[in-house]
Design a protein around this motif. Structure first.
Motif, PDB file in Angstrom:
ATOM      1  N   UNK A  76      53.184  36.009 123.823  1.00 49.88           N
ATOM      2  CA  UNK A  76      53.547  37.245 123.109  1.00 49.88           C
ATOM      3  C   UNK A  76      53.880  36.944 121.650  1.00 49.88           C
ATOM      4  N   UNK A  77      54.572  35.823 121.427  1.00 50.15           N
ATOM      5  CA  UNK A  77      54.945  35.457 120.050  1.00 50.15           C
ATOM      6  C   UNK A  77      53.688  35.208 119.219  1.00 50.15           C
ATOM      7  N   UNK A  78      52.739  34.478 119.826  1.00 50.90           N
ATOM      8  CA  UNK A  78      51.502  34.166 119.105  1.00 50.90           C
ATOM      9  C   UNK A  78      50.697  35.425 118.821  1.00 50.90           C
ATOM     10  N   UNK A  79      50.671  36.346 119.828  1.00 51.43           N
ATOM     11  CA  UNK A  79      49.931  37.600 119.644  1.00 51.43           C
ATOM     12  C   UNK A  79      50.550  38.413 118.508  1.00 51.43           C
ATOM     13  N   UNK A  80      51.882  38.481 118.504  1.00 48.32           N
ATOM     14  CA  UNK A  80      52.570  39.250 117.460  1.00 48.32           C
ATOM     15  C   UNK A  80      52.270  38.650 116.098  1.00 48.32           C
ATOM     16  N   UNK A  81      52.252  37.327 116.052  1.00 42.61           N
ATOM     17  CA  UNK A  81      51.978  36.646 114.780  1.00 42.61           C
ATOM     18  C   UNK A  81      50.540  36.932 114.330  1.00 42.61           C
ATOM     19  N   UNK A  82      49.594  36.907 115.289  1.00 45.71           N
ATOM     20  CA  UNK A  82      48.194  37.193 114.947  1.00 45.71           C
ATOM     21  C   UNK A  82      48.060  38.633 114.453  1.00 45.71           C
ATOM     22  N   UNK A  87      47.283  42.528 110.133  1.00 42.59           N
ATOM     23  CA  UNK A  87      47.782  43.717 109.466  1.00 42.59           C
ATOM     24  C   UNK A  87      47.900  43.466 107.963  1.00 42.59           C
ATOM     25  N   UNK A  88      48.479  42.338 107.595  1.00 48.14           N
ATOM     26  CA  UNK A  88      48.639  42.020 106.172  1.00 48.14           C
ATOM     27  C   UNK A  88      47.261  41.895 105.522  1.00 48.14           C
ATOM     28  N   UNK A  89      46.308  41.253 106.225  1.00 45.22           N
ATOM     29  CA  UNK A  89      44.963  41.107 105.670  1.00 45.22           C
ATOM     30  C   UNK A  89      44.316  42.477 105.481  1.00 45.22           C
ATOM     31  N   UNK A  90      44.489  43.364 106.466  1.00 43.84           N
ATOM     32  CA  UNK A  90      43.901  44.711 106.371  1.00 43.84           C
ATOM     33  C   UNK A  90      44.485  45.505 105.217  1.00 43.84           C
ATOM     34  N   UNK A  91      45.817  45.491 105.122  1.00 35.11           N
ATOM     35  CA  UNK A  91      46.467  46.255 104.049  1.00 35.11           C
ATOM     36  C   UNK A  91      46.010  45.721 102.691  1.00 35.11           C
ATOM     37  N   UNK A  92      45.970  44.398 102.558  1.00 34.46           N
ATOM     38  CA  UNK A  92      45.566  43.812 101.278  1.00 34.46           C
ATOM     39  C   UNK A  92      44.156  44.252 100.937  1.00 34.46           C
ATOM     40  N   UNK A  93      43.286  44.231 101.944  1.00 29.70           N
ATOM     41  CA  UNK A  93      41.897  44.618 101.697  1.00 29.70           C
ATOM     42  C   UNK A  93      41.811  46.089 101.271  1.00 29.70           C
ATOM     43  N   UNK A 138      51.620  56.190 101.693  1.00 28.83           N
ATOM     44  CA  UNK A 138      52.352  57.229 102.437  1.00 28.83           C
ATOM     45  C   UNK A 138      52.183  57.022 103.936  1.00 28.83           C
ATOM     46  N   UNK A 139      50.939  56.772 104.376  1.00 28.37           N
ATOM     47  CA  UNK A 139      50.693  56.568 105.811  1.00 28.37           C
ATOM     48  C   UNK A 139      51.410  55.321 106.321  1.00 28.37           C
ATOM     49  N   UNK A 140      51.417  54.266 105.510  1.00 32.58           N
ATOM     50  CA  UNK A 140      52.098  53.032 105.930  1.00 32.58           C
ATOM     51  C   UNK A 140      53.595  53.276 106.095  1.00 32.58           C
ATOM     52  N   UNK A 141      54.169  54.036 105.144  1.00 37.16           N
ATOM     53  CA  UNK A 141      55.606  54.327 105.231  1.00 37.16           C
ATOM     54  C   UNK A 141      55.895  55.205 106.447  1.00 37.16           C
ATOM     55  N   UNK A 142      55.014  56.163 106.701  1.00 39.81           N
ATOM     56  CA  UNK A 142      55.192  57.025 107.881  1.00 39.81           C
ATOM     57  C   UNK A 142      55.205  56.165 109.144  1.00 39.81           C
ATOM     58  N   UNK A 258      43.827  50.856 111.365  1.00 41.84           N
ATOM     59  CA  UNK A 258      42.645  50.514 110.576  1.00 41.84           C
ATOM     60  C   UNK A 258      41.356  50.455 111.381  1.00 41.84           C
ATOM     61  N   UNK A 259      41.395  50.872 112.663  1.00 43.22           N
ATOM     62  CA  UNK A 259      40.149  50.875 113.430  1.00 43.22           C
ATOM     63  C   UNK A 259      39.358  52.120 113.061  1.00 43.22           C
ATOM     64  N   UNK A 260      38.125  51.932 112.624  1.00 44.59           N
ATOM     65  CA  UNK A 260      37.281  53.065 112.265  1.00 44.59           C
ATOM     66  C   UNK A 260      35.913  52.897 112.903  1.00 44.59           C
ATOM     67  N   UNK A 261      35.340  54.000 113.345  1.00 44.61           N
ATOM     68  CA  UNK A 261      33.992  53.940 113.901  1.00 44.61           C
ATOM     69  C   UNK A 261      33.019  54.048 112.737  1.00 44.61           C
ATOM     70  N   UNK A 262      33.237  55.082 111.921  1.00 44.90           N
ATOM     71  CA  UNK A 262      32.334  55.331 110.808  1.00 44.90           C
ATOM     72  C   UNK A 262      33.103  55.070 109.514  1.00 44.90           C
TER      73      UNK A 262
END
Ligand code: ADP
Length: 325
Positions: A76-82, A87-93, A138-142, A258-262
């Motif tokens: 669980x710790x490793x999963x949370x870390x991954x 998440x950080x990579x997605x937000x940065x992108x 705004x969405x991140x803060x929400x 950040x999961x999107x189909x289109x």
């Protein structure tokens, strides 16, 4: 614990050497090295490809050539870390893309002698990119408020009519902006009710579903919105659309951040990829169920079903409106 971690048998394995029981090369190398200043990470006995289990094993030498082996399940710790890293990579992108565009336009404005028309166009595109970043923040803060905040109490009541009227207005305004010929928007606000929950959260969830339906449905398509009281007292909010639909393999992942189909349709219409994650959180916090049904090529149907304990009819208002009519 040793049974769970290593698959040991308390009778059969008594007095056996650990190297014969745990056939993990990394553990054998670790034990043979004699350097127990750190732990070693190995797969657990019941680890599979579908459900990997990771153990941290740490030996401690004591007494006369004796060793105590401590093992801990760190899956669980490793999963949370991954997840945190992703998440950080997605937000940065997500932030880097509009920032790069903005920086490009700033450089253009600084270096090129633009005429008035070009300058106006440049500024409009810059405004669009900064709005995109604002929406994302705004969405991140929400989301972070939803994750950290206390569960909404059952004493704060929100009237459905005002909530739905606001969402209808937003949907009509959005449809006018993104589809010059508009959509067919049908709203059936159902019986006047109150939902026990935080107004801002409920608005955020419902508005996300309604605006998604408008954003993903092509011009001229139908978006139908309804609120009904089910027989057992639960309240069901539903948005149906005749948009492109979603293939079944995407359905379980739609509420991931950040999961999107289109991807391109999402971006073009100002999506952040966080909308359904917000909807899921709000639903969970209100003890409600989020249901997603969709058929590719035919359309989608998103429902939030509130438990009976959080829904009540507005009897007084009904009585007044009946006597008036
Ligand atoms: P986004 O901001 O990208 O719309 P969401 O979390 O709201 O993010 O939705 C996730 C993805 O689910 C979207 O990118 C889109 O691919 C898909 N989706 C959501 N609602 C609909 C819909 N009504 N019709 C088709 N696809 C949808």
């Amino acid at each position: 614990m040793a049974v769970q971690h290593f698959g040991f048998d308390a009778q059969r394995d008594l007095q056996q050497h650990i190297a014969n029981l745990v056939r993990e090369p990394a553990l054998n190398v670790y034990m043979a090295s004699g350097d127990f200043s750190h732990d070693v990470v190995i797969p657990g006995h019941f680890s599979t490809l579908a459900r990997p289990i990771k153990l941290s094993v740490h030996a401690h030498a004591y007494g006369k050539n004796r060793k105590l082996l401590l093992s801990g399940d760190i899956t669980a710790v490793e999963q949370a870390e991954a997840m945190r890293r992703d998440f950080v990579a997605n937000v940065s992108h997500e932030i880097r893309t509009p920032l790069t565009v903005l920086a490009g336009f700033i450089e253009t404005l600084q270096t090129l002698p633009l005429n008035e028309v070009e300058r106006t166009r440049c500024l409009a595109l810059m405004a669009q990119q900064s709005l995109r970043m604002q929406t994302l923040v705004t969405d991140l803060l929400t989301l972070s408020r939803l994750e950290g905040g206390p569960v909404p109490g059952a004493n704060e009541w929100t009237t459905t009519s005002a909530l739905f009227a606001q969402c209808e207005q937003e949907a009509r305004a959005l449809s006018g902006v993104i589809a010059p010929q508009g959509h067919r928007l049908e709203f059936e606000p159902g019986p006047a009710c109150e939902i026990a929950g935080i107004q801002a959260e409920l608005h955020s969830a419902i508005s996300n579903l309604v605006t998604n339906a408008v954003r993903y449905t092509p011009e001229g398509g139908l978006v139908h919105f309804s609120w009904v009281l089910l027989e057992d007292g639960r309240g069901q909010f539903q948005v149906r659309d005749t948009g492109p639909g979603i293939a079944p393999e995407h359905l379980p992942r739609l509420t991931e951040r950040f999961y999107r189909v289109d991807r391109s349709r999402s971006r073009e219409t100002g999506g952040t990829g966080l909308g359904l994650a917000i909807v899921k959180h709000v639903a969970q916090r209100h003890g409600a169920e989020l249901r997603i049904e969709s058929q590719p090529g035919r359309g989608s149907c998103f429902s939030i079903i509130f438990p009976a304990t959080r829904v009540r009819r507005l009897q007084a208002v009904e009585a007044i409106s009946t006597s008036l009519s």
